[in-house]
Scaffold this motif. Structure first.
Motif, mmCIF file in Angstrom:
data_model
loop_
_atom_site.group_PDB
_atom_site.id
_atom_site.type_symbol
_atom_site.label_atom_id
_atom_site.label_comp_id
_atom_site.label_asym_id
_atom_site.label_seq_id
_atom_site.Cartn_x
_atom_site.Cartn_y
_atom_site.Cartn_z
ATOM 1 N N VAL A 1 13.819 3.930 0.846
ATOM 2 C CA VAL A 1 14.313 3.179 2.251
ATOM 3 C C VAL A 1 14.746 4.694 3.486
ATOM 4 O O VAL A 1 13.918 3.736 4.781
ATOM 5 C CB VAL A 1 15.732 2.457 2.351
ATOM 6 C CG1 VAL A 1 16.223 1.580 0.794
ATOM 7 C CG2 VAL A 1 17.374 3.815 1.747
ATOM 8 N N ARG A 2 14.329 5.295 2.966
ATOM 9 C CA ARG A 2 14.511 6.429 4.211
ATOM 10 C C ARG A 2 13.165 6.082 4.826
ATOM 11 O O ARG A 2 13.534 6.412 6.493
ATOM 12 C CB ARG A 2 14.624 8.022 3.325
ATOM 13 C CG ARG A 2 14.392 9.450 5.080
ATOM 14 C CD ARG A 2 13.952 10.479 3.763
ATOM 15 N NE ARG A 2 15.277 10.524 2.791
ATOM 16 C CZ ARG A 2 15.099 11.058 1.675
ATOM 17 N NH1 ARG A 2 13.796 11.114 1.512
ATOM 18 N NH2 ARG A 2 16.368 11.567 1.354
ATOM 19 N N PRO A 3 11.741 6.096 5.012
ATOM 20 C CA PRO A 3 10.965 5.948 5.907
ATOM 21 C C PRO A 3 11.273 4.380 6.377
ATOM 22 O O PRO A 3 11.344 4.674 8.119
ATOM 23 C CB PRO A 3 9.432 5.473 5.228
ATOM 24 C CG PRO A 3 10.215 5.697 3.469
ATOM 25 C CD PRO A 3 10.907 5.596 3.636
ATOM 26 N N ALA A 4 11.626 3.680 5.968
ATOM 27 C CA ALA A 4 12.438 2.748 7.269
ATOM 28 C C ALA A 4 13.726 2.974 7.818
ATOM 29 O O ALA A 4 14.308 2.071 9.214
ATOM 30 C CB ALA A 4 12.453 1.152 6.163
ATOM 31 N N LEU A 5 14.338 3.935 7.999
ATOM 32 C CA LEU A 5 15.228 3.941 7.868
ATOM 33 C C LEU A 5 15.070 5.651 9.628
ATOM 34 O O LEU A 5 16.336 5.965 10.290
ATOM 35 C CB LEU A 5 17.217 4.077 7.488
ATOM 36 C CG LEU A 5 17.601 3.187 6.766
ATOM 37 C CD1 LEU A 5 17.967 4.474 6.200
ATOM 38 C CD2 LEU A 5 18.003 2.479 7.883
ATOM 39 N N ALA A 6 13.835 6.154 9.679
ATOM 40 C CA ALA A 6 13.340 7.137 10.532
ATOM 41 C C ALA A 6 13.419 6.399 11.765
ATOM 42 O O ALA A 6 13.454 5.681 12.101
ATOM 43 C CB ALA A 6 12.154 7.329 9.840
ATOM 44 N N ASP A 7 13.542 7.429 12.713
ATOM 45 C CA ASP A 7 13.963 7.537 14.041
ATOM 46 C C ASP A 7 12.773 6.530 14.254
ATOM 47 O O ASP A 7 12.952 5.315 15.467
ATOM 48 C CB ASP A 7 13.705 8.624 15.039
ATOM 49 C CG ASP A 7 14.064 8.033 16.116
ATOM 50 O OD1 ASP A 7 15.230 8.242 16.339
ATOM 51 O OD2 ASP A 7 12.999 8.465 16.788
ATOM 52 N N ALA A 8 11.254 6.541 14.416
ATOM 53 C CA ALA A 8 10.336 6.172 14.613
ATOM 54 C C ALA A 8 10.394 4.521 14.470
ATOM 55 O O ALA A 8 9.977 3.864 15.106
ATOM 56 C CB ALA A 8 8.831 6.338 14.390
ATOM 57 N N ALA A 9 10.538 4.713 12.645
ATOM 58 C CA ALA A 9 10.641 3.297 12.272
ATOM 59 C C ALA A 9 12.006 2.508 12.923
ATOM 60 O O ALA A 9 11.781 1.152 13.120
ATOM 61 C CB ALA A 9 10.680 3.373 10.686
ATOM 62 N N ALA A 10 12.709 2.676 13.420
ATOM 63 C CA ALA A 10 14.595 2.126 13.736
ATOM 64 C C ALA A 10 13.404 1.670 14.887
ATOM 65 O O ALA A 10 14.993 0.932 15.275
ATOM 66 C CB ALA A 10 15.513 3.457 13.700
ATOM 67 N N SER A 11 12.950 2.387 15.763
ATOM 68 C CA SER A 11 12.732 1.898 17.153
ATOM 69 C C SER A 11 12.614 0.699 17.138
ATOM 70 O O SER A 11 13.006 -0.071 19.014
ATOM 71 C CB SER A 11 12.148 2.594 17.951
ATOM 72 O OG SER A 11 10.456 2.667 17.444
ATOM 73 N N GLY A 12 12.161 0.064 16.439
ATOM 74 C CA GLY A 12 11.651 -1.439 16.563
ATOM 75 C C GLY A 12 13.266 -2.622 16.453
ATOM 76 O O GLY A 12 12.942 -3.843 16.402
ATOM 77 N N MET A 13 14.100 -1.681 16.265
ATOM 78 C CA MET A 13 15.537 -2.758 16.545
ATOM 79 C C MET A 13 15.749 -2.177 17.859
ATOM 80 O O MET A 13 17.050 -3.060 18.227
ATOM 81 C CB MET A 13 15.938 -2.037 15.251
ATOM 82 C CG MET A 13 15.985 -2.443 13.816
ATOM 83 S SD MET A 13 17.112 -4.284 13.900
ATOM 84 C CE MET A 13 18.714 -4.338 14.167
ATOM 85 N N ASP A 14 15.652 -1.750 18.311
ATOM 86 C CA ASP A 14 16.309 -1.107 20.321
ATOM 87 C C ASP A 14 16.451 -2.135 20.998
ATOM 88 O O ASP A 14 17.721 -2.058 21.452
ATOM 89 C CB ASP A 14 15.563 -0.675 20.832
ATOM 90 C CG ASP A 14 15.216 1.017 20.424
ATOM 91 O OD1 ASP A 14 15.736 1.616 18.987
ATOM 92 O OD2 ASP A 14 14.446 2.207 20.405
ATOM 93 N N ALA A 15 15.705 -2.983 21.295
ATOM 94 C CA ALA A 15 16.020 -4.314 21.481
ATOM 95 C C ALA A 15 17.035 -5.319 21.216
ATOM 96 O O ALA A 15 17.629 -5.871 21.684
ATOM 97 C CB ALA A 15 14.588 -5.164 22.132
ATOM 98 N N ARG A 16 16.450 -5.776 19.701
ATOM 99 C CA ARG A 16 18.393 -6.389 19.019
ATOM 100 C C ARG A 16 19.510 -5.953 18.869
ATOM 101 O O ARG A 16 20.969 -6.130 19.449
ATOM 102 C CB ARG A 16 17.739 -6.467 17.605
ATOM 103 C CG ARG A 16 16.447 -7.614 17.630
ATOM 104 C CD ARG A 16 17.108 -9.034 18.064
ATOM 105 N NE ARG A 16 17.991 -9.606 17.070
ATOM 106 C CZ ARG A 16 19.059 -9.928 17.779
ATOM 107 N NH1 ARG A 16 18.967 -10.825 19.116
ATOM 108 N NH2 ARG A 16 20.453 -10.304 17.194
ATOM 109 N N ILE A 17 19.308 -4.315 19.537
ATOM 110 C CA ILE A 17 20.436 -3.702 18.902
ATOM 111 C C ILE A 17 21.377 -4.220 20.354
ATOM 112 O O ILE A 17 22.446 -4.244 20.499
ATOM 113 C CB ILE A 17 20.248 -2.105 19.251
ATOM 114 C CG1 ILE A 17 20.458 -1.539 17.556
ATOM 115 C CG2 ILE A 17 21.650 -0.906 19.189
ATOM 116 C CD1 ILE A 17 21.250 -2.319 16.932
ATOM 117 N N VAL A 18 20.517 -3.914 21.725
ATOM 118 C CA VAL A 18 21.063 -4.286 22.870
ATOM 119 C C VAL A 18 21.074 -5.722 23.480
ATOM 120 O O VAL A 18 22.195 -6.222 23.648
ATOM 121 C CB VAL A 18 20.437 -3.957 24.307
ATOM 122 C CG1 VAL A 18 20.685 -4.633 25.651
ATOM 123 C CG2 VAL A 18 19.609 -2.254 24.219
#
Length: 447
Positions: free
Chosen positions: A96-113
């Motif tokens: 799971v580490r690649p899916a939790l890396a900073d670049a990959a996690a950026s896909g959640m930015d809009a949903r987080i907000v």
């Protein structure tokens, strides 16, 4: 090599140091740190360390010489069982580490907000207890990250688990599992219900065609080669869900306190974020208290990307230094090991006190001062900055947590004025995850 135990307070002849420690935990630690130095004994099996080098040694030796803290009701075989779990857990981390890396996690930015907007909009015009609100936000965010469209009901289970675990985090002793005390029964009941729910979700997703590309962490885990067992997938989900719930919520509660105390800082953060998109929704248009947050329930999420929020990121780093949610990290010796000049036995616990290390003038200039500007040049030495731990068990979700906390800090300042009359008095509570005790606030829409 000194084979004796490290020195330490003797305490009461029957109760040891438990009563004195529970009166004021951080005062107890500060006092005996001054008296005995960077390593001292709490009892015959427990040692505290405030030494960065030794702390770094312990954390980096985890999985080899140490295991992580054993859970409630850990019996005599727990140390062996924890050792056997190292290999499957480390494999799951690699998956799971690649899916939790900073670049990959950026896909959640809009949903987080969007999730944060929906949760805070429900509080509009009301004075609320901040920690439960932030637990609500963090629960929805980590549930969606892990389970995507199957996340319904998981935030509520996380809240139930948090409540069930609190009595164990607050107490320095516990009754055996077979004693049918209310807290024991509650913990067992909630934990069983959670694991049964996750087991069902894993089995149901396994029966579906594989999704490419994966949409959430469950897809990532089920797509591992060689395949992981359902039990390993379930256990991994549980660990990430729990870790991504209490820690971000505690950190955000501390951040809200600082925004209330420091209106100039809040204004600077709002300037950095720019004007919020869309009009603030009316209280009547907000989702009901029981509804899951949705993107449609909030204004368009147009917070600046993580990399363009240097002040917000510095504020988060400084809060994690001054009030690290994981203020104490426990490791249990697997074998006979050395800690500096001392020798530990299998089963001995080492408590690494990040809070005191983060405020030690030997490692930090003006350590008790809130100064986000220090992060323009700060390069902490190993073991002196530990909000996410260190070594092979460094927090798997550190990059996700930093993105989430940075975006949330910016968005709160961008959209709200935080009014919290008891902010100064709401001091951190040193049990469980460190957060201001009893902080109440009203999130008023900015003008």
């Amino acid at each position: 090599m000194n084979t004796a135990r490290p020195p330490g307070p003797r305490g009461h002849w029957l109760l040891g140091n438990v009563v004195e420690y529970d009166k004021d935990r951080i005062a107890f630690l500060r006092r005996h740190h001054r008296e005995y130095g960077d390593v001292f004994s709490f009892d015959d099996r427990t040692v505290f360390t405030i030494d960065p080098q030794l702390t770094h040694q312990v954390l980096t030796a985890t999985n080899h010489d140490y295991v992580t803290e054993l859970g409630p009701f850990a019996g005599s075989s727990a140390l062996h069982a924890a050792g056997e779990m190292i290999s499957p857990w480390m494999r799951a981390r690699r998956v799971v580490r690649p899916a939790l890396a900073d670049a990959a996690a950026s896909g959640m930015d809009a949903r987080i907000v969007a999730i944060l907007d929906a949760v805070l909009d429900r509080t509009a015009g009301r004075d609320v207890d901040v920690l439960p609100v932030m637990l609500d936000f963090a629960g929805h965010a980590v549930a969606e990250l892990c389970l995507g469209e199957d996340a319904a009901g998981i935030p509520e289970l996380l809240a139930a688990n948090h409540a069930a675990l609190l009595p164990f985090e607050d107490a320095d002793y516990q009754l055996p599992a077979w004693v049918p005390s209310p807290r024991n029964r509650r913990f067992v009941r909630v934990h069983r219900r959670t694991m049964e729910t996750l087991t069902r979700l894993v089995a149901a997703r396994r029966a579906e065609p594989a999704r490419r590309p994966p949409r959430d962490l469950l897809d990532v885990l089920l797509g591992a080669h060689p395949a992981m067992t359902d039990k390993s997938v379930t256990t991994t989900l549980w660990s990430i869900l729990v870790g991504g719930h209490g820690i971000p919520a505690a950190a955000l509660t501390s951040i809200v306190r600082e925004l209330a105390i420091r209106p100039r800082l809040a204004a600077d953060l709002a300037d950095e974020a720019g004007p919020p998109a869309g009009a603030a929704p009316s209280a009547g248009a907000a989702p009901s208290a029981g509804a899951a947050p949705s993107a449609e329930a909030a204004p368009p999420a147009e917070a600046a990307p993580h990399g363009r929020l240097p002040l917000a990121e510095a504020v988060v780093k400084e809060i994690l230094r001054l009030s690290p949610p994981a203020w104490m990290m426990t490791r249990v010796a697997r074998t006979a090991v050395t800690l500096g000049e001392w020798r530990l036995r299998p089963g001995d616990e080492v408590l690494c006190t990040a809070f005191l290390i983060h405020r030690d003038p030997r490692w930090w200039s003006q350590p008790d001062e809130f100064d986000p500007a220090r992060w323009e040049t700060a390069r902490p030495a190993p073991g002196t900055y530990l909000p996410f731990g260190a070594g092979s068990r460094y927090c798997l979700g550190a990059a996700v947590a930093m993105r989430q906390l940075t975006l949330a800090t910016s968005r709160i300042a961008q959209r709200f004025h935080v009014h919290a009359p008891n902010a100064v008095a709401a001091e951190p509570e040193f049990c469980g995850r460190l957060a201001p005790a009893g902080l109440r606030a009203e999130f008023r829409f900015g003008e």
